[in-house]
Design a protein around this motif. Structure first.
Motif, PDB file in Angstrom:
ATOM      1  N   TYR A  70      64.043  76.652 -13.003  1.00  0.00           N
ATOM      2  CA  TYR A  70      63.006  76.121 -12.105  1.00  0.00           C
ATOM      3  C   TYR A  70      62.611  77.159 -11.069  1.00  0.00           C
ATOM      4  O   TYR A  70      61.418  77.450 -10.879  1.00  0.00           O
TER       5      TYR A  70
ATOM      6  N   VAL B 244      60.916  80.329 -12.901  1.00  0.00           N
ATOM      7  CA  VAL B 244      59.582  80.072 -13.441  1.00  0.00           C
ATOM      8  C   VAL B 244      58.574  79.875 -12.307  1.00  0.00           C
ATOM      9  O   VAL B 244      57.453  80.405 -12.362  1.00  0.00           O
ATOM     10  N   LYS B 245      58.958  79.126 -11.293  1.00  0.00           N
ATOM     11  CA  LYS B 245      58.041  78.894 -10.175  1.00  0.00           C
ATOM     12  C   LYS B 245      57.688  80.211  -9.483  1.00  0.00           C
ATOM     13  O   LYS B 245      56.510  80.466  -9.169  1.00  0.00           O
TER      14      LYS B 245
ATOM     15  N   THR C 290      52.251  73.801 -10.460  1.00  0.00           N
ATOM     16  CA  THR C 290      53.322  74.785 -10.600  1.00  0.00           C
ATOM     17  C   THR C 290      54.675  74.120 -10.689  1.00  0.00           C
ATOM     18  O   THR C 290      55.519  74.483 -11.522  1.00  0.00           O
TER      19      THR C 290
ATOM     20  N   SER D 182      57.176  74.198 -13.955  1.00  0.00           N
ATOM     21  CA  SER D 182      58.538  74.689 -13.742  1.00  0.00           C
ATOM     22  C   SER D 182      59.563  73.643 -14.163  1.00  0.00           C
ATOM     23  O   SER D 182      60.596  73.972 -14.766  1.00  0.00           O
TER      24      SER D 182
ATOM     25  N   SER E 239      62.422  73.997 -17.041  1.00  0.00           N
ATOM     26  CA  SER E 239      63.826  73.847 -16.654  1.00  0.00           C
ATOM     27  C   SER E 239      64.496  72.717 -17.411  1.00  0.00           C
ATOM     28  O   SER E 239      65.657  72.821 -17.821  1.00  0.00           O
TER      29      SER E 239
END
Length: 273
Positions: A211, A214-215, A230, A234, A238
């Motif tokens: 998380y 990716v964010k 977003t 994410s 995750s």
């Protein structure tokens, strides 16, 4: 009373008690999510028990019904054989579990991230810190929640036991806790805790780490801003990674927790061997 203290009293509760607020908010969100997704969790547990060797060695009373095949067919089979509401069999201990687990892991992760490890100079949380922090948070949260997870798994299998001609083990959640303690003591509530915390470590390593990573990637490398889109992307990434990493340990955990035990709290399998 000093001026700073007066000003502090005017602050919102989330700023005055950030850890407690994080725990409560996580618990509330987990409760809503658990009620919505519990039928999926029930079908997952039933599928995980397929082929459980212990059932085949308990005699004629352990006659198994037709095996479940696939998530949809499993859910439809439960509705047809046991009733629609049985899709929420064991939801109460599941809610207890998620309040303790989600609240505990989020508070622990936030504390590790902000106080113990800290962010880098560019305000970014390094990957290795996310991995360690996520795993530690998962282990602590899951260890605290193991008793409720144990009761949840066993209650999820009560409908299956009835179909197989076995007597039901529990009359309700509190009876389940009392019976487990009476038969195995306080330690009996932590049956299966080793694969359980291993699963939690893997899940949180994949969940919280993915998380954050990716964010951060999306914000820096795409036109997306730090908004609900977003966060949603994410979360999808995750959740996928966490499920892939945690499923093997989850199967082991569920089977250990569902093993029959004698009056001394010992696994029944060992007596039959």
């Amino acid at each position: 009373m000093s001026v700073p203290e007066d000003e502090e009293r005017l602050l919102p509760l989330t700023q005055r008690w950030p850890r407690a607020s994080k725990f409560l908010l996580s618990g509330c969100a987990a409760t809503v999510a658990e009620l919505a997704t519990f039928p999926l969790d029930l079908t997952k547990t039933r599928l995980q028990m397929q082929g459980e060797a212990a059932l085949a060695r308990l005699g004629d009373s352990a006659r198994e019904s037709a095996p479940y095949r696939g998530m949809v067919r499993t859910a439809l089979g439960i509705i047809e054989e046991e009733g629609f509401l049985k899709l929420w069999q064991g939801v109460t201990p599941a809610i207890y579990r998620h309040i303790v687990y989600s609240g505990g892991r989020m508070v622990t992760y936030e504390h590790l991230r902000e106080v113990v490890f800290g962010k880098s100079e560019d305000k970014h949380y390094p990957l290795w810190k996310s991995v360690i922090g996520g795993m530690m948070a998962g282990v602590i949260g899951q260890f605290l929640a193991n008793p409720t997870d144990l009761v949840k798994v066993q209650m999820q299998m009560e409908g299956k036991r009835k179909l197989e001609g076995k007597p039901l083990r529990f009359r309700g959640v509190h009876h389940a806790f009392a019976k487990i303690i009476a038969e195995g003591g306080i330690r009996g509530l932590w049956a299966g805790w080793v694969p359980n915390i291993q699963r939690a470590a893997l899940v949180n390593m994949g969940d919280l780490t993915t998380y954050d990573t990716v964010k951060h990637y999306l914000v820096l490398n795409t036109p997306l801003e730090d908004n609900i889109m977003t966060h949603g992307l994410s979360s999808l990434c995750s959740g996928l990674v966490a499920s892939i990493l945690g499923t093997p340990a989850d199967v082991i955990k569920s089977r250990i927790m569902n093993q029959p035990r004698d009056k001394q709290g010992r696994v029944f399998e060992s007596i039959l061997c």
